[in-house]
Scaffold this active site. Sequence first.
Site, PDB file in Angstrom:
ATOM      1  CG  ASP A 105      -2.237   1.019   1.369  1.00 11.83           C
ATOM      2  OD1 ASP A 105      -2.521   1.440  -0.037  1.00 11.83           O
ATOM      3  OD2 ASP A 105      -3.003   1.419   1.808  1.00 11.83           O
ATOM      4  CE1 TYR A 106       5.360   1.537   2.551  1.00 10.16           C
ATOM      5  CE2 TYR A 106       6.645   0.183   1.317  1.00 10.16           C
ATOM      6  CZ  TYR A 106       6.063   0.400   2.265  1.00 10.16           C
ATOM      7  OH  TYR A 106       6.581   0.575   3.261  1.00 10.16           O
TER       8      TYR A 106
END
Length: 712
Positions: free
Chosen positions: A390-391
């Site tokens: 989830d970057y």
Amino acid sequence: MTALMLLRAVPAAALGLALVVALPAAIAQNDTNSPGATSGGIPGLEQNRPSGPGSEPPRGNVVAPSSAPASNPSSNTDAAAQQPSGNLPAPKQIPLVPAHSTWNTFHGQLNAQKYSPLTQITADNVKSLVKVWEYHTGDMSDGSGDRPTSVWSATPIFANDTLYIGTPFYRVIALDPGTGKVKWTFDSKSTLKALTQPALKNRGVAYWQSPNPVAGQPCQKIVYLGTMDAQLFAMDADTGKLCSGFANNGVLNVDQWNDVNNKYPLSLLQPPTVAGNHVIMGWAGKDWAYAEAPPGTVFSVDPQTGQRQWSFAALPPEIAPRTGTANVWTGMSVDEGLGLIYLPVSSPSPNYWGGNRTEKIPLATSTTALNLETGEVVWSRQWVHHDIWDYDINSAPTLMDITVNGQQIPALMQATKMGFLFVVDRRTGKDVWPIEERKVPGGDGSIEGEVYAPTQPFPTRPAPLLDQSKKPPIWWVADALGLGQCSRLWKGLDYAGMYSPPTHKDSGVLAYPDSAGGVQWGGVAFDPRGETAIVNFSHVVQSIKLYPRKEYEKLAGGSGNEQGFYPQEGAPYGMSLDNALNWLGMPCWAPPFGEIAAIDMSTGDIKWRRPIGASQKWGFYMPESMGSVTIGGPAVTAGGVIFIGASMDAKVRAYALADGKELWSDIVQAPAVANPAVYEYKGREYVAFIAGGNTILKDQVGDQVAVYALPK
């Protein structure tokens, strides 16, 4: 990757540090997703070579994505994974930095510099700043009643000699910028339910005006407000009345285009980006809930009619139905002279497992430059390959003209959750300083169907804002008061560097920075006179663990404040995300918890860095040497002053651009989790903060607009 786009930081009690009186003040498998980034084959330019003087070319840095051309506005199906053209539009004589003081967009200007050329307030006199007016909207909720908690992160917009604000109850208020007197209000009467978010959220409004206004005709100047249920309202900027010629009597239903994996509405929480004759919208969704979700299409519509002009989506059409998102939920930036709009693109779904999307998706987790007029991809750089952390890219890239080794470069800085600051030529996407592909950890074999990128991009300059190479040091105070709990937690969590993949084994993997850390959506400010970038960033540690579906269903508990259990429905794994705290709620990692830094963009060197803000709970303030997790970004002025709220302690502050010294502060109603606005009205310079709060920082919400100026 969605509008849960705020810090997944420690809850209020964590940084409250329960025993405050005891605290001293000193205190590689092969990846089918290419390891390279996407670069449009730009005619006359050698591929895979950085543009900075004396640079070495990065490895594996060119990928040609397969798929469709830009969408036909008349088509019912949105385009996806467009092929970069590499062709710049014909340049126009439009300066990157406006000639006059401008604060008419979310980031102040379309270049996202958050810069004001005003000099009335200086580093010498800012200590005399006083609050000259304030306004309370009445639109706030602490979640104790029928309404969800409110989260208010709206940048005030100064345009048309008016200060425009949007509220988390989806109203617009037009204020006199010198007195705070109400000119008009508009109520969308939108449903006040948490459809995609755990809270009612709003980041403000957008503004457009006709270059050739027709005398006596309404809606030659328009204010736009988006809602969580995917409606875009257009109202006359002078009167607040809906523009009858826009879409359906002033309201555009964006959800009409939500035709693949329609699991939730395309929430319009970030105001649109308005440039030229385009109103450009990304959208926010529901984090970590589904493996299959709506694909992250960006829409451009006509400012006066609402008719769709073009659309863009990062996902290849053959992949989109079994994954989703890779959306743009945050602000965008524009170089009107080059005719390019720059999109910070998020990660595909589900966020922490990628077995359903092992093919190439080179436009995901990227900065992608589109032709503003057509929506065609000119170039793209992917900053995380096969993203399973989830970057997502969560802030508008900041556009800047810099001089490196005597060479003038039209540059772009992309800040990231990882604490990396990538700097490229904004015409081409080529490196200014080398960006290297480096080996990263592979998986441990516990996750079914997963693949892992063997390398990830690492910038060489500026240096990372955080040291992600090893586990952060344990805060001995929290460990001692927790009777060794932090040490045991650190020992049980796997970590081989920032890109350690999520696992099912043992206690999971340590996440540092997690998807909350590094730089958040406030983005980077830039002083063009001294070529200095200013950025605030947080230090946050969490743990991630994946659970096979049957095990997840037995174990799953609740979630809240972006931590806890999340289903990733449709994937073989649910997940948990937990803050690394001891039993007292104290962070296990050593302070500082948040910092602000200035970077010399002629060299890429950090000029200064210091803790920002103070952690606060129950009336106690921690030493400012410990800093605070922050939400919201800075503004900078030609007077040599940096203005920022963002911190847990509900203070707004001014720092010296030259050395980072704190020059002024004031307490507001709640944490000012919004970018400030700096504007001039009738010869006086004002600084406006919205103090709306965010319960991720602490349980304090507000409805205050606080405006400051020097005494007359």
